[in-house]
Each structure stands twice: as structure tokens, then as C-alpha cells.
Enzyme design. Structure first.
Site, PDB file in Angstrom:
ATOM      1  N   ILE A 285      12.459-142.696 -42.525  1.00 48.70           N
ATOM      2  CA  ILE A 285      13.453-141.580 -42.797  1.00 48.70           C
ATOM      3  C   ILE A 285      14.310-142.181 -43.870  1.00 48.70           C
ATOM      4  O   ILE A 285      14.643-141.368 -44.872  1.00 48.70           O
ATOM      5  CB  ILE A 285      14.243-141.622 -41.591  1.00 48.70           C
ATOM      6  CG1 ILE A 285      13.618-141.206 -40.090  1.00 48.70           C
ATOM      7  CG2 ILE A 285      15.522-140.577 -41.621  1.00 48.70           C
ATOM      8  CD1 ILE A 285      12.896-139.883 -40.394  1.00 48.70           C
TER       9      ILE A 285
ATOM     10  N   GLU B  59      19.133-145.070 -36.172  1.00 49.31           N
ATOM     11  CA  GLU B  59      19.722-145.023 -37.596  1.00 49.31           C
ATOM     12  C   GLU B  59      21.089-145.458 -37.433  1.00 49.31           C
ATOM     13  O   GLU B  59      21.924-145.098 -36.456  1.00 49.31           O
ATOM     14  CB  GLU B  59      19.773-143.835 -37.824  1.00 49.31           C
ATOM     15  CG  GLU B  59      18.676-142.695 -37.994  1.00 49.31           C
ATOM     16  CD  GLU B  59      17.597-143.250 -39.332  1.00 49.31           C
ATOM     17  OE1 GLU B  59      18.560-144.119 -40.178  1.00 49.31           O
ATOM     18  OE2 GLU B  59      16.657-142.786 -39.419  1.00 49.31           O
TER      19      GLU B  59
ATOM     20  N   CYS C 177      11.833-145.081 -34.595  1.00 47.10           N
ATOM     21  CA  CYS C 177      10.746-145.598 -34.460  1.00 47.10           C
ATOM     22  C   CYS C 177      10.547-146.110 -33.017  1.00 47.10           C
ATOM     23  O   CYS C 177      11.114-145.339 -32.147  1.00 47.10           O
ATOM     24  CB  CYS C 177      10.729-147.051 -35.238  1.00 47.10           C
ATOM     25  SG  CYS C 177      11.341-146.571 -37.035  1.00 47.10           S
TER      26      CYS C 177
END
Length: 631
Positions: free
Chosen positions: A53, A77, A2
Site C-alpha cells: 500500500i 497502517e 497484510c
């Protein structure tokens, strides 16, 4: 994956205008096409752009803790979030989403800043604790994800994922830092210790900042480093088995996604290894993407096709044509700062291709830094051994004189290009390695600069921070120090910046399994003989992958993403180069001697020398300045 942005008032808790944060978000819509959110409170505001995601329907940001006392915006992540989630639930944490963002919040509430060492993954985040009135800014260990800050004239701090977002704030001044120009001309990028805009700072990899209202802003704190000073005592067979286990774990942990996932495939050792292990772990054919060139000497698509056939992947390929030079204006806007790694163009192209088929793509980035895969590292290893044998008092005058007398021979086969090695040997190990990495050498920069710019630069030289970094490295040998500098300086400044900007420009998440920090720490302990043998780097990695990959893939000469810029400057970019001297922005800065640049152009276009790398730098600097003036 992001984009984030925010404002923090270091002096008092004045209201934050949400429109300011919205403007910062609007400057980088490519980082989050799937959602946008803003949150403000006295003295702080957070903004988020989402590329969904994991937990596609849930996990909106800015995200609040279950009790409303903590707010988070997060880019990246966390690959071990499920394990952390179970551990935190056992401690009483309650979760309302299925993603990794909420895990970061709970980890902070239970462990404070110590939570960072428990997070495995790539991340840059801002977390505001309303009870403690504290803002935590944190960046992952290797610097995979960016986090950029600036202090405004009123004392407030702004932060974001990209410079263009900071530039959207009307109070940020746009003064160019001349030392950043020196850095760029040396390295081809602006390293993480500086920014092209004076006063803008990049949070270093493996660092955090903890900020409180009405308390003097704290300096970044390092929370992770890689240590090359220890050596494993295990045998080669055991280390090979451990390496394979760690490789499998790194790859499979990065295959978790609720969207289509694939891989970049160049046909080199690193990307082929990642694809091989993905194919081993996947029930479905792996989607792979590769880019070639219409210049046969630079094209690797044949090797990529062989790997795709061997592992039965769903393979997509595209060719970069000679007319792709027309995209350099878009490339300059993508990076904000001047960026002259010419491989950014094919990297962007392969990201475009991948995004047509997947939302997440695994890459082979990091193996050269971790396992000593660059040719310059093998040279450094051998040169360091010679330096240990021959004292500087002898080496300096002897090799300095030989290097000065030896012709450059840039056009000749590698064995005949001894001048660079001789000049390197005349210097210290650290100075020699810095010279091996610089794109435009110090003596050439001095010729190109104007007298006024040399006065602006003063005593500063771009190589100095790099040399000091190598000397301070927790390391035993010259090879250790070279790899440490590559991991801490070159990797975040060039490779990861390139991958982040080009992938996010098309809203694609790139993941780097070979930069798993546990794999990096393991590689740093390997005996030198398992990293480099003769002039063969990544020796243990290649040996382990023999069970998957053919010999000619494992041991063919490294190419990388090479762009035919030398031919472009003698053809379609010839006029663009001349325009720099005639009427470009660069000519109006007064930083450069335009006659010296003209001589550089003449030498290249006449075929007397290949000065294309320096010309590409100057062109990208020109384009970047145009972009910054318009942003």
C-alpha cells in the site's frame, strides 16, 4: 494491510522449522498477494504476507532494524508514521525505507512498550528483540486488525492473522469449545474472549503480550481503554466545530496511499459523511462503490447515487441477486469460525466490486458505536431513565408479567412490538441491553439444546461476560455503558471481523476513519443530549454534517446491510434448512434437539413466525463445522 504468522518457543530456544511457518502463510494467500517472507532464529520464527500500500518497492517483511537486533512482522497502517519518523530522526534513528513498518521498530527501540500509545492507526504486529530475547505481540486500540494465538502441547506459542493459519500447524488440536457454541448461538458470532477451537485465544483490542523464553507466559496487558466517565463542559457550537475538525483530520489521514483509493458508499449518514469529506480534500473525483438488492424494500442504491451525484464521484454499483445464497460455503470458509451476521454477504460483494477499481477503501464503520447511532442505544437511554425512577423491586414483577402476557408480534409495526421492551424493563439495565443484542434469546437456546449439551455448557451463559463488561465500564449512565459494550464487545467481535475477513478475502485494504481513537475519545465525553435526542441518535454528528448532506439522508431510518434471508428460507434455502435436521454435521454432534429445530423450520416456512435469524445461525454453524473438519 497484510497477514502475519509465527512460532515462539516459550520453553527454551529450540530451532523453528521454516516450513511450518510457510504452511501457515500458504493458508491465507489472499492477505498478501504482493510478497511473502520468513525469518527464523533459535526459539522464534516470523512470517509475513504483504499487500503493498505504501512504499511499494521497499519495506519488505519480516523487517530488521538497522542494527539487526529487532525483527518485525506487521499488519495494518500507522497514519502518523511521518510525524513519528521526524521525531525519531531527531533522536538519532536512521531509516532505510519510506514506509511505516521501520517506524514501529525505531519506536520500540526508543520507548519500549510505551511506543504503542504513540501509534495512530490500525495494527497487529509481532516484534522480536534479539538482545532481550523478547517477543511483543500487540493489537490496535479498537481491534481493527486481528491477532490470534494458541499454545501447543510442547509449550510453544503460535500466532497468526486468521484461524485457518493456526489450523495449518499439525500440532494444533481441533477440539470444539462448547462454550463457544453457546456464545455463537447468543450473539451470531464468537466474541473475542473465546474461540470455536478450544485453546485458541484472540488478543483483545488495546492489549499486548510480552513473552520471554523460559519465563512463564504472561497474560495480555491492556494498554488503552475508552473512558465515558467524563463530560465535556464546552457548548454545543464549540463541540460541533471540534467534531468537524476531528472528522476532517481522521478522513484525510487515511487518504495516504501509493495505490488507488476509494470508499464504500451506502447512502447512509456515516459512509456519506466520509465521502463528503474525501471529496472536499481530494483534487480528483473520489471512487465510490455501493451494493444493492433485487428486493426493493432493502435497496439503498438510490440514496447512494444521490450522494455520488452531489459530490461528483466516480461511482460503481452492483446488485446482489437472490441466487447469492449459493455463496454461503465460501462465506463460511472466509470466517473460519461460525459467523451469522447476514450482512457479511453484501459486504463481501461490495469489497469485490471495490477491488476491481481500488486497493484501499474507506468505510463508515464505527460511527454508530461512537456517537450512539443504533436504535437499541436510544431505547437503552430512555429505559435507563425509567429504571432510575422505578426501583427493580417494582419493575421486575410488573414488567415481567406484562412482557410474558404480551404477544411477540414480530410481524407488526414497531410501536406494537412492546414485548421486548417490557421484558427488558423487568431486568437490570445491563441484562436488558444484553437481551437487545442477542440473536437467539436464552429461553429459545435452552429449547434448541439437547440435554447433553446443556450439561456440557453447565452454568455458563453467553450474556454473563457482556453484563459484567457493562457493569465494569468507566461510565456514568446506561447510555454510556451501552456504547462502551458496543465498542469493546460487538464492534471487534462482529463489525470489524466482518470487514477484515471480507475485504482481505479479495486483497482489499479497508480503513475506518470514524474509528480514529482521538475521535472515539472525543465522542465519549459528549453530553448525552448531543448523542441522543428523543429517538434520534448521532445528533451532533448529523447536525455538523448538515452543511454537506441533505436532510432526508441525515434523518432517514437506518437500514444497514440487510439480506433477504427470511425469504430465502421460504424459497431457495428451504431444503438447506431441512438438511440440517435430516443428515447434517450438526445433527451428528448431539448438541441440539433436532425436533426443536424442525419445529423452528416449520414455524418459519408456514409463515407462523419469522425465525430466519436463528435458522441462519444454525446453517452457518453447520457450514463452519464442515469447513473446520476439512481445513
Amino acid at each position: 494491510m497484510c497477514g502475519i504468522a509465527g512460532i515462539f518457543h516459550c520453553e527454551g530456544q529450540k530451532p523453528v522449522d521454516p516450513a511450518r511457518i510457510e504452511r501457515m502463510l500458504a493458508a491465507a494467500p489472499h492477505r498478501g498477494p504482493d510478497g511473502r517472507g520468513t525469518w527464523t532464529a533459535p526459539g522464534v520464527g516470523l512470517g509475513h504476507l504483504r499487500l503493498a500500500i505504501i512504499d511499494l518497492a521497499g519495506s519488505p517483511q519480516p523487517m530488521a532494524s538497522s542494527d539487526g537486533s529487532v525483527m518485525l512482522v506487521f499488519n495494518g497502517e500507522i497514519y502518523n508514521f511521518r510525524e513519528l519518523r521526524r521525531e525519531l530522526q531527531a533522536k538519532g534513528a536512521v531509516f532505510h525505507t519510506d514506509g511505516d513498518s521501520e517506524v514501529i521498530i525505531a519506536a520500540w527501540q526508543h520507548w519500549g512498550v510505551d511506543c504503542l500509545s504513540r501509534l495512530h492507526g490500525m495494527f497487529a504486529f509481532a516484534l522480536y528483540d534479539l538482545r532481550q530475547k523478547t517477543l511483543l505481540l500487540a493489537r490496535d486500540r479498537l481491534g481493527v486488525k486481528p491477532l490470534i494465538t494458541a499454545t501447543l502441547p510442547d509449550g510453544s506459542l503460535i500466532f497468526a492473522s486468521e484461524l485457518k493459519q493456526l489450523l495449518a500447524h499439525p500440532s494444533l488440536r481441533r477440539d470444539i469449545d462448547p462454550l463457544a457454541v453457546e456464545d455463537f448461538m447468543a450473539w451470531g458470532y464468537v466474541p473475542d474472549h473465546r474461540s470455536i477451537i478450544r485453546g485458541v485465544e484472540k488478543l483483545p483490542a488495546g492489549h499486548y503480550r510480552l513473552l520471554r523464553h523460559d519465563v512463564r507466559a504472561s497474560a495480555p496487558v491492556q494498554w488503552w481503554d475508552v473512558d465515558f466517565s467524563e463530560r465535556s463542559r464546552a457548548g454545543a457550537a464549540d463541540l460541533g466545530a471540534e467534531l468537524l475538525h476531528r472528522l476532517r483530520d481522521a478522513v484525510t489521514s487515511r487518504m495516504t496511499a501509493d495505490v488507488p483509493l476509494g470508499a464504500f458508499l451506502s447512502g447512509g449518514v456515516d459512509s456519506s459523511s466520509v465521502v463528503a469529506l474525501m471529496a472536499e480534500a481530494s483534487r480528483e473525483p473520489v471512487k465510490t462503490c455501493s451494493i444493492g438488492f433485487d428486493v426493493s424494500a432493502l435497496d439503498e442504491t438510490g440514496y447512494a447515487s444521490r450522494i455520488a451525484e452531489q459530490f461528483h464521484t466516480e461511482h460503481y454499483a452492483r446488485t446482489v441477486g437472490t441466487d447469492d445464497f449459493a455463496m454461503i460455503d465460501r462465506l463460511a470458509a472466509m470466517f473460519d469460525e461460525p459467523f451469522a451476521d447476514a450482512s457479511a454477504l453484501p459486504t463481501w460483494r461490495v469489497c469485490q466490486l471495490a477491488r476491481e477499481h481500488v486497493t484501499v477503501a474507506l468505510s463508515g464503520d464505527g460511527a454508530d458505536e461512537a456517537f450512539a447511532g443504533y436504535r437499541r442505544q436510544a431505547f437503552q437511554h430512555r429505559e435507563s431513565q425509567l429504571r432510575d425512577w422505578l426501583p427493580q423491586a417494582v419493575r421486575g414483577p410488573l414488567f415481567g408479567a406484562l412482557g410474558a402476557a404480551y404477544p411477540p408480534l414480530a410481524w407488526a409495526p414497531r410501536p406494537l412490538r412492546a414485548r421486548a421492551t417490557l421484558l427488558s424493563l423487568s431486568r437490570s439495565s445491563e441484562e436488558g441491553y444484553a437481551r437487545a443484542l442477542t440473536m437467539t434469546q436464552a429461553e429459545v437456546r435452552d429449547v434448541l439444546y439437547s440435554p447433553d449439551f446443556r450439561r456440557l455448557r453447565g452454568d455458563y451463559r453467553a450474556e454473563t461476560p457482556f453484563v459484567e463488561l457493562m457493569r465494569r465500564a468507566p461510565a456514568r449512565s446506561g447510555l454510556d455503558r451501552a456504547q462502551y459494550a458496543d465498542l469493546k464487545f460487538y464492534l471487534p467481535g462482529d463489525i470489524l471481523t466482518k470487514t477484515d475477513r471480507t475485504s482481505m478475502a479479495v486483497s482489499l485494504e479497508a480503513r475506518e476513519p470514524l474509528l480514529d481513537h482521538r475521535l472515539i475519545e472525543f465522542a465519549a465525553r459528549l453530553p448525552e443530549g448531543l448523542r441522543v435526542r428523543g429517538m434520534t441518535g448521532k445528533w451532533l454528528l448529523k447536525d455538523v454534517m448538515r452543511r454537506y448532506l441533505p436532510e432526508d439522508i441525515l434523518f432517514r431510518p437506518k437500514m444497514g446491510f440487510v439480506t433477504p434471508i427470511a425469504a430465502w428460507f421460504r424459497g431457495p434455502l428451504a431444503d438447506s434448512a431441512r438438511a440440517i435436521v435430516r443428515d447434517g454435521v450438526l445433527a451428528r454432534t448431539g448438541w441440539f434437539d433436532m425436533n426443536a429445530i424442525a419445529a423452528l423450520i416449520d414455524a418459519h416456512q408456514s409463515g407462523q413466525a419469522d425465525t430466519s435469524r436463528s435458522l441462519w445461525q444454525l446453517l452457518m454453524l453447520e457450514k463452519s463445522l464442515v469447513h473446520l473438519s476439512a481445513a
